[in-house]
Every structure is written in C-alpha cells, then in structure tokens.
Design a protein around this motif. Structure first.
Motif, PDB file in Angstrom:
ATOM      1  N   LEU A 193       0.830  -1.201   0.000  1.00  0.00           N
ATOM      2  CA  LEU A 193       0.000   0.000   0.000  1.00  0.00           C
ATOM      3  C   LEU A 193       0.866   1.253   0.000  1.00  0.00           C
ATOM      4  O   LEU A 193       1.944   1.279   0.595  1.00  0.00           O
ATOM      5  N   HIS A 194       0.371   2.279  -0.666  1.00  0.00           N
ATOM      6  CA  HIS A 194       1.032   3.580  -0.705  1.00  0.00           C
ATOM      7  C   HIS A 194       0.135   4.597  -0.024  1.00  0.00           C
ATOM      8  O   HIS A 194      -1.086   4.464  -0.037  1.00  0.00           O
ATOM      9  N   GLU A 195       0.760   5.617   0.550  1.00  0.00           N
ATOM     10  CA  GLU A 195      -0.005   6.716   1.131  1.00  0.00           C
ATOM     11  C   GLU A 195       0.139   7.941   0.249  1.00  0.00           C
ATOM     12  O   GLU A 195       1.231   8.259  -0.209  1.00  0.00           O
ATOM     13  N   CYS A 196      -0.998   8.605   0.022  1.00  0.00           N
ATOM     14  CA  CYS A 196      -1.010   9.806  -0.814  1.00  0.00           C
ATOM     15  C   CYS A 196      -1.744  10.923  -0.091  1.00  0.00           C
ATOM     16  O   CYS A 196      -2.855  10.730   0.399  1.00  0.00           O
ATOM     17  N   LEU A 197      -1.109  12.089  -0.034  1.00  0.00           N
ATOM     18  CA  LEU A 197      -1.752  13.309   0.449  1.00  0.00           C
ATOM     19  C   LEU A 197      -2.310  14.036  -0.759  1.00  0.00           C
ATOM     20  O   LEU A 197      -1.584  14.289  -1.724  1.00  0.00           O
ATOM     21  N   ILE A 198      -3.589  14.336  -0.713  1.00  0.00           N
ATOM     22  CA  ILE A 198      -4.297  14.938  -1.836  1.00  0.00           C
ATOM     23  C   ILE A 198      -4.793  16.319  -1.433  1.00  0.00           C
ATOM     24  O   ILE A 198      -5.368  16.494  -0.351  1.00  0.00           O
ATOM     25  N   SER A 199      -4.608  17.284  -2.305  1.00  0.00           N
ATOM     26  CA  SER A 199      -5.182  18.616  -2.140  1.00  0.00           C
ATOM     27  C   SER A 199      -6.475  18.672  -2.950  1.00  0.00           C
ATOM     28  O   SER A 199      -6.500  18.260  -4.106  1.00  0.00           O
ATOM     29  N   LEU A 200      -7.549  19.172  -2.325  1.00  0.00           N
ATOM     30  CA  LEU A 200      -8.842  19.309  -2.994  1.00  0.00           C
ATOM     31  C   LEU A 200      -9.170  20.789  -3.123  1.00  0.00           C
ATOM     32  O   LEU A 200      -8.933  21.557  -2.194  1.00  0.00           O
ATOM     33  N   GLY A 201      -9.755  21.180  -4.245  1.00  0.00           N
ATOM     34  CA  GLY A 201     -10.203  22.547  -4.436  1.00  0.00           C
ATOM     35  C   GLY A 201     -11.425  22.599  -5.324  1.00  0.00           C
ATOM     36  O   GLY A 201     -11.512  21.852  -6.296  1.00  0.00           O
ATOM     37  N   SER A 202     -12.378  23.472  -4.963  1.00  0.00           N
ATOM     38  CA  SER A 202     -13.598  23.617  -5.759  1.00  0.00           C
ATOM     39  C   SER A 202     -14.162  25.014  -5.559  1.00  0.00           C
ATOM     40  O   SER A 202     -14.133  25.544  -4.445  1.00  0.00           O
ATOM     41  N   ASN A 203     -14.672  25.589  -6.645  1.00  0.00           N
ATOM     42  CA  ASN A 203     -15.399  26.854  -6.502  1.00  0.00           C
ATOM     43  C   ASN A 203     -16.684  26.879  -7.336  1.00  0.00           C
ATOM     44  O   ASN A 203     -17.267  27.925  -7.558  1.00  0.00           O
ATOM     45  N   GLN A 235     -19.280  14.921  -2.538  1.00  0.00           N
ATOM     46  CA  GLN A 235     -19.188  13.854  -3.541  1.00  0.00           C
ATOM     47  C   GLN A 235     -17.772  13.286  -3.629  1.00  0.00           C
ATOM     48  O   GLN A 235     -17.585  12.070  -3.698  1.00  0.00           O
ATOM     49  N   ALA A 236     -16.766  14.169  -3.637  1.00  0.00           N
ATOM     50  CA  ALA A 236     -15.374  13.707  -3.718  1.00  0.00           C
ATOM     51  C   ALA A 236     -15.027  12.859  -2.499  1.00  0.00           C
ATOM     52  O   ALA A 236     -14.416  11.786  -2.632  1.00  0.00           O
ATOM     53  N   SER A 275      -6.325  28.225 -14.427  1.00  0.00           N
ATOM     54  CA  SER A 275      -6.685  28.509 -13.031  1.00  0.00           C
ATOM     55  C   SER A 275      -8.143  28.940 -12.890  1.00  0.00           C
ATOM     56  O   SER A 275      -8.514  29.558 -11.900  1.00  0.00           O
ATOM     57  N   GLY A 276      -8.968  28.590 -13.872  1.00  0.00           N
ATOM     58  CA  GLY A 276     -10.372  28.985 -13.866  1.00  0.00           C
ATOM     59  C   GLY A 276     -11.230  28.135 -12.946  1.00  0.00           C
ATOM     60  O   GLY A 276     -10.745  27.244 -12.249  1.00  0.00           O
ATOM     61  N   PRO A 277     -12.538  28.410 -12.944  1.00  0.00           N
ATOM     62  CA  PRO A 277     -13.466  27.697 -12.068  1.00  0.00           C
ATOM     63  C   PRO A 277     -13.478  26.194 -12.346  1.00  0.00           C
ATOM     64  O   PRO A 277     -13.245  25.748 -13.466  1.00  0.00           O
ATOM     65  N   ARG A 278     -13.753  25.427 -11.283  1.00  0.00           N
ATOM     66  CA  ARG A 278     -13.821  23.975 -11.433  1.00  0.00           C
ATOM     67  C   ARG A 278     -14.699  23.356 -10.371  1.00  0.00           C
ATOM     68  O   ARG A 278     -14.783  23.868  -9.258  1.00  0.00           O
ATOM     69  N   THR A 279     -15.339  22.242 -10.751  1.00  0.00           N
ATOM     70  CA  THR A 279     -16.159  21.503  -9.794  1.00  0.00           C
ATOM     71  C   THR A 279     -15.267  20.837  -8.759  1.00  0.00           C
ATOM     72  O   THR A 279     -15.594  20.811  -7.576  1.00  0.00           O
ATOM     73  N   MET A 280     -14.139  20.288  -9.209  1.00  0.00           N
ATOM     74  CA  MET A 280     -13.212  19.651  -8.283  1.00  0.00           C
ATOM     75  C   MET A 280     -11.840  19.554  -8.915  1.00  0.00           C
ATOM     76  O   MET A 280     -11.709  19.204 -10.092  1.00  0.00           O
ATOM     77  N   ASP A 281     -10.835  19.900  -8.119  1.00  0.00           N
ATOM     78  CA  ASP A 281      -9.440  19.758  -8.515  1.00  0.00           C
ATOM     79  C   ASP A 281      -8.797  18.862  -7.465  1.00  0.00           C
ATOM     80  O   ASP A 281      -8.873  19.159  -6.270  1.00  0.00           O
ATOM     81  N   LEU A 282      -8.210  17.763  -7.887  1.00  0.00           N
ATOM     82  CA  LEU A 282      -7.565  16.810  -6.990  1.00  0.00           C
ATOM     83  C   LEU A 282      -6.104  16.679  -7.400  1.00  0.00           C
ATOM     84  O   LEU A 282      -5.813  16.214  -8.508  1.00  0.00           O
ATOM     85  N   ASP A 283      -5.215  17.119  -6.529  1.00  0.00           N
ATOM     86  CA  ASP A 283      -3.788  17.084  -6.839  1.00  0.00           C
ATOM     87  C   ASP A 283      -3.033  16.280  -5.799  1.00  0.00           C
ATOM     88  O   ASP A 283      -3.267  16.431  -4.596  1.00  0.00           O
ATOM     89  N   MET A 284      -2.091  15.470  -6.262  1.00  0.00           N
ATOM     90  CA  MET A 284      -1.198  14.757  -5.353  1.00  0.00           C
ATOM     91  C   MET A 284      -0.183  15.750  -4.807  1.00  0.00           C
ATOM     92  O   MET A 284       0.513  16.403  -5.576  1.00  0.00           O
ATOM     93  N   VAL A 285      -0.107  15.852  -3.488  1.00  0.00           N
ATOM     94  CA  VAL A 285       0.867  16.738  -2.851  1.00  0.00           C
ATOM     95  C   VAL A 285       2.074  15.930  -2.375  1.00  0.00           C
ATOM     96  O   VAL A 285       3.210  16.368  -2.514  1.00  0.00           O
ATOM     97  N   ALA A 286       1.818  14.751  -1.815  1.00  0.00           N
ATOM     98  CA  ALA A 286       2.903  13.897  -1.337  1.00  0.00           C
ATOM     99  C   ALA A 286       2.558  12.437  -1.613  1.00  0.00           C
ATOM    100  O   ALA A 286       1.390  12.046  -1.549  1.00  0.00           O
TER     101      ALA A 286
END
Length: 148
Positions: free
Chosen positions: A14-24, A33-34, A100-111
């Motif tokens: 198993l791997h661990e992932c830190l995810i950043s979430l952003g929505s506007n 939902q995410a 960098s415009g509006p989005r329902t959801m942005d999911l990025d791997m941080v670590a």
C-alpha cells in the motif's frame, strides 16, 4: 459481507497519498461527492477541514474551498494520478483554456509515501495549511527536500 483482511504482502504494497482538494463551483456539493467517492474507493486515513480562499491567477471567479486528505491505495503513483483525474471527470470537471479557472473539483497529489511531489505545498497557503492539518492529525511527517 465483512471486509477481507489484507495479507502482510498486500499491506506492505500500500502507498499513502496526500491529496489537495479545491472547488469553486457548488463546492459544498462537490466536496461531499469527492469525499464519498474517494473514501469508498480508497482507505481514508485523515482529512482536514475545508478553508475558503481567494482565487489565485484568474480573479474573475468565486472563492474556493480547499482541503486535504490522506489515503492509502494499492495503486502505483502514476495509476493513482490517473485515478484522481478520472474522479475529477466523474465530478463534471471541465478543463478550459484558463488553467486557473473555475472547477467543480481539482484533486492534486501533494505527497506520495511521505515525499513532496507538488511544489505548490511550499508556495501556497491553500495547499500547505490543510496538508499540515492532516499531517498533525495523522501523526505523519513529510520528507522535506527543501531542508535536506
């Protein structure tokens, strides 16, 4: 049906992932939902509270809600990155000409497995603050290449 326990070999993979979430775009809805999707399809280890932030880059858009979550997954890094993009698509993400415009959801791997893989962690409070909250609540630390 109860969950089937992992073998020691499976658990070690198993791997661990830190995810950043952003929505506007309807962020309360899409955050829920995410969280539902990811916690159903991955092992959710910790998450931060959401914070409201002003947009960075393109300014003619609503404020964002940002948060972070820590999950474990048997997927390898690039497969997990593709999975996150697929979750964004399932949540109606439209990739327009304004990055960098509006989005329902942005999911990025941080670590990934304790290694920072997104330099945004060092530059943006909207990434760093939620991630640091997750680290504190989960007892995890990051291998900080900036100080090594």
């Amino acid at each position: 049906m109860p969950p089937i326990p992992l073998t020691n070999e499976q658990a070690a993979a198993l791997h661990e992932c830190l995810i950043s979430l952003g929505s506007n775009i309807d962020p309360d809805h899409y955050f829920g939902q995410a969280l539902r999707i990811i916690s159903h399809e991955c092992d959710l280890l910790a998450r931060s509270e959401a914070i409201r932030t002003a947009p960075v880059g393109y300014q003619q858009q609503p404020d964002f809600l940002n948060a972070a979550m820590l999950v474990s997954t048997p997927l390898e890094r690039e497969a997990f990155r593709a999975y996150l993009k697929e979750v964004e698509n399932r949540l109606g993400r439209v990739r327009g000409v304004i990055k960098s415009g509006p989005r329902t959801m942005d999911l990025d791997m941080v670590a990934w497995d304790g290694e920072v893989v997104d330099e945004g962690y060092y530059h943006y409070d909207y990434v760093r603050m939620p991630v640091d909250e997750v680290l504190a609540s989960s007892g995890r630390t990051l291998n900080d290449k900036k100080t090594s």
